[in-house]
Write a protein that holds these residues in place. Structure first.
Motif, PDB file in Angstrom:
ATOM      1  N   ILE A  28       0.853  -1.161  -0.131  1.00 53.52           N
ATOM      2  CA  ILE A  28       0.058   0.081   0.075  1.00 53.52           C
ATOM      3  C   ILE A  28       0.925   1.075  -0.014  1.00 53.52           C
ATOM      4  N   GLY A  29       2.095   1.148  -0.283  1.00 52.58           N
ATOM      5  CA  GLY A  29       3.016   2.248  -0.335  1.00 52.58           C
ATOM      6  C   GLY A  29       3.103   2.705   1.175  1.00 52.58           C
ATOM      7  N   TYR A  30       3.776   4.129   1.265  1.00 52.76           N
ATOM      8  CA  TYR A  30       4.145   4.563   2.268  1.00 52.76           C
ATOM      9  C   TYR A  30       3.848   6.350   2.515  1.00 52.76           C
ATOM     10  N   THR A  31       2.815   6.610   1.448  1.00 57.13           N
ATOM     11  CA  THR A  31       2.852   8.170   1.263  1.00 57.13           C
ATOM     12  C   THR A  31       1.641   8.681   2.035  1.00 57.13           C
ATOM     13  N   GLY A  32       0.939   8.079   2.829  1.00 60.24           N
ATOM     14  CA  GLY A  32      -0.255   8.530   3.306  1.00 60.24           C
ATOM     15  C   GLY A  32      -1.662   8.641   2.424  1.00 60.24           C
ATOM     16  N   THR A  33      -1.675   7.769   1.843  1.00 58.46           N
ATOM     17  CA  THR A  33      -2.925   7.832   0.527  1.00 58.46           C
ATOM     18  C   THR A  33      -3.701   6.699   0.853  1.00 58.46           C
ATOM     19  N   TYR A  34      -5.038   6.836   1.314  1.00 60.29           N
ATOM     20  CA  TYR A  34      -5.761   5.651   1.516  1.00 60.29           C
ATOM     21  C   TYR A  34      -5.860   4.528   0.343  1.00 60.29           C
ATOM     22  N   VAL A  35      -5.703   3.375   0.429  1.00 60.41           N
ATOM     23  CA  VAL A  35      -5.728   2.510  -0.601  1.00 60.41           C
ATOM     24  C   VAL A  35      -6.728   1.497  -0.240  1.00 60.41           C
ATOM     25  N   THR A  89      -0.148   4.629  10.861  1.00 63.20           N
ATOM     26  CA  THR A  89      -0.956   3.440  10.110  1.00 63.20           C
ATOM     27  C   THR A  89      -2.535   3.859  10.662  1.00 63.20           C
ATOM     28  N   LEU A  90      -3.419   3.654   9.490  1.00 65.67           N
ATOM     29  CA  LEU A  90      -4.852   3.766   9.600  1.00 65.67           C
ATOM     30  C   LEU A  90      -5.571   2.739   8.895  1.00 65.67           C
ATOM     31  N   GLY A  91      -6.770   2.205   9.514  1.00 63.83           N
ATOM     32  CA  GLY A  91      -7.614   1.498   8.858  1.00 63.83           C
ATOM     33  C   GLY A  91      -8.845   2.127   8.967  1.00 63.83           C
ATOM     34  N   ALA A  92      -9.632   1.763   7.642  1.00 61.68           N
ATOM     35  CA  ALA A  92     -10.920   2.564   7.668  1.00 61.68           C
ATOM     36  C   ALA A  92     -11.939   1.737   7.107  1.00 61.68           C
ATOM     37  N   ILE A  93     -13.054   2.020   7.380  1.00 61.47           N
ATOM     38  CA  ILE A  93     -14.404   1.273   6.601  1.00 61.47           C
ATOM     39  C   ILE A  93     -15.138   2.531   5.967  1.00 61.47           C
ATOM     40  N   MET A 138      -3.937   2.921   5.170  1.00 64.89           N
ATOM     41  CA  MET A 138      -2.966   3.971   4.952  1.00 64.89           C
ATOM     42  C   MET A 138      -1.902   3.789   5.738  1.00 64.89           C
ATOM     43  N   ALA A 139      -0.482   4.032   5.190  1.00 64.06           N
ATOM     44  CA  ALA A 139       0.462   4.122   5.868  1.00 64.06           C
ATOM     45  C   ALA A 139       1.485   5.386   5.474  1.00 64.06           C
ATOM     46  N   ASP A 140       1.890   6.127   6.598  1.00 67.04           N
ATOM     47  CA  ASP A 140       2.866   7.220   6.152  1.00 67.04           C
ATOM     48  C   ASP A 140       3.966   7.123   6.905  1.00 67.04           C
ATOM     49  N   ASN A 141       4.979   6.455   6.411  1.00 66.88           N
ATOM     50  CA  ASN A 141       6.256   6.292   6.924  1.00 66.88           C
ATOM     51  C   ASN A 141       7.021   7.341   7.086  1.00 66.88           C
ATOM     52  N   ILE A 143       9.894   8.053   5.411  1.00 68.42           N
ATOM     53  CA  ILE A 143      10.997   7.638   4.931  1.00 68.42           C
ATOM     54  C   ILE A 143      10.976   6.691   3.783  1.00 68.42           C
ATOM     55  N   ALA A 144      11.865   6.200   3.171  1.00 61.87           N
ATOM     56  CA  ALA A 144      11.747   5.349   1.839  1.00 61.87           C
ATOM     57  C   ALA A 144      11.424   4.031   2.417  1.00 61.87           C
ATOM     58  N   GLY A 145      10.684   3.199   1.582  1.00 65.78           N
ATOM     59  CA  GLY A 145      10.492   2.080   1.888  1.00 65.78           C
ATOM     60  C   GLY A 145       8.924   1.859   1.424  1.00 65.78           C
ATOM     61  N   SER A 146       8.291   0.830   1.787  1.00 67.38           N
ATOM     62  CA  SER A 146       6.983   0.630   1.657  1.00 67.38           C
ATOM     63  C   SER A 146       6.198  -0.094   2.597  1.00 67.38           C
ATOM     64  N   THR A 147       5.186  -0.472   2.420  1.00 68.13           N
ATOM     65  CA  THR A 147       4.399  -1.079   3.656  1.00 68.13           C
ATOM     66  C   THR A 147       3.237  -2.277   3.007  1.00 68.13           C
ATOM     67  N   ASN A 148       3.333  -3.346   3.540  1.00 59.34           N
ATOM     68  CA  ASN A 148       2.464  -4.365   3.132  1.00 59.34           C
ATOM     69  C   ASN A 148       1.385  -4.753   4.199  1.00 59.34           C
ATOM     70  N   VAL A 149       0.178  -4.772   3.679  1.00 56.95           N
ATOM     71  CA  VAL A 149      -1.057  -5.300   4.585  1.00 56.95           C
ATOM     72  C   VAL A 149      -0.836  -6.717   4.535  1.00 56.95           C
ATOM     73  N   ALA A 150      -0.582  -7.280   5.683  1.00 62.42           N
ATOM     74  CA  ALA A 150      -0.252  -8.629   5.593  1.00 62.42           C
ATOM     75  C   ALA A 150      -1.674  -9.862   5.411  1.00 62.42           C
TER      76      ALA A 150
END
Length: 165
Positions: A28-35, A89-93, A138-141, A143-150
């Protein structure tokens, strides 16, 4: 004391109901955008109201629904400073394309190498027959890298069921 009488007007069913999960990890990236999360694997779907192609639950039955999700985020950066990877990190319905309920976890003190976070969302929503709900993260890291939803079946899931009224 044992009840031996008859109860009338009680009971009902908590359907439609479903629970779904991602079939594989989702970046889902790391840029602070909902996916939108591709929860394409049904755990159960009592009335075939969850669509595994567009990841939506459309109840077709008016009522109040208990909605929930749990999501495990994992930073993909494996540097020795990876403890800094998951700042927010955020989760949303989402209901009909807009946020109806969310939960947010901000970085606290943690040891380097800690790369996982979990967020839960629980809400009761009024749904009309043609309303739909979806699972976003959404994830907002920062820094460089990325984030997975497991995709772990016991860790990341999304569901709802009708409340007996």
């Amino acid at each position: 004391y044992a009840f031996t009488g008859t109860v009338t007007g009680a009971g009902g069913v908590n359907t439609p109901a479903f629970q779904a999960r991602p079939g594989s990890d989702q970046d889902i990236g790391y840029t602070g955008t909902y996916v939108k999360i591709s929860a394409n694997t049904e755990v159960f779907d009592t009335d075939s109201k969850y669509d595994t192609s567009n990841y939506r639950f459309t109840p077709t039955v008016v009522g109040k629904y208990f909605c929930y999700l749990n999501v495990v985020f994992e930073a993909t950066n494996t540097s020795s400073n990876s403890g800094d990877n998951l700042i927010t990190t955020l989760g949303a319905i989402y209901k009909n394309g807009s946020i109806a309920a969310y939960s947010q976890l901000n970085k606290g003190a943690q040891a380097a190498g800690y790369r996982k976070r979990s967020v839960q969302v629980i809400s009761t929503l009024d749904l009309d027959a043609d309303d739909y709900i979806e699972f976003y993260c959404m994830a907002d890291n920062g820094i460089a890298g990325s984030t997975n939803v497991a995709a772990d079946a016991t860790a990341t899931y999304f569901g709802a069921y009708k409340i007996i009224e």
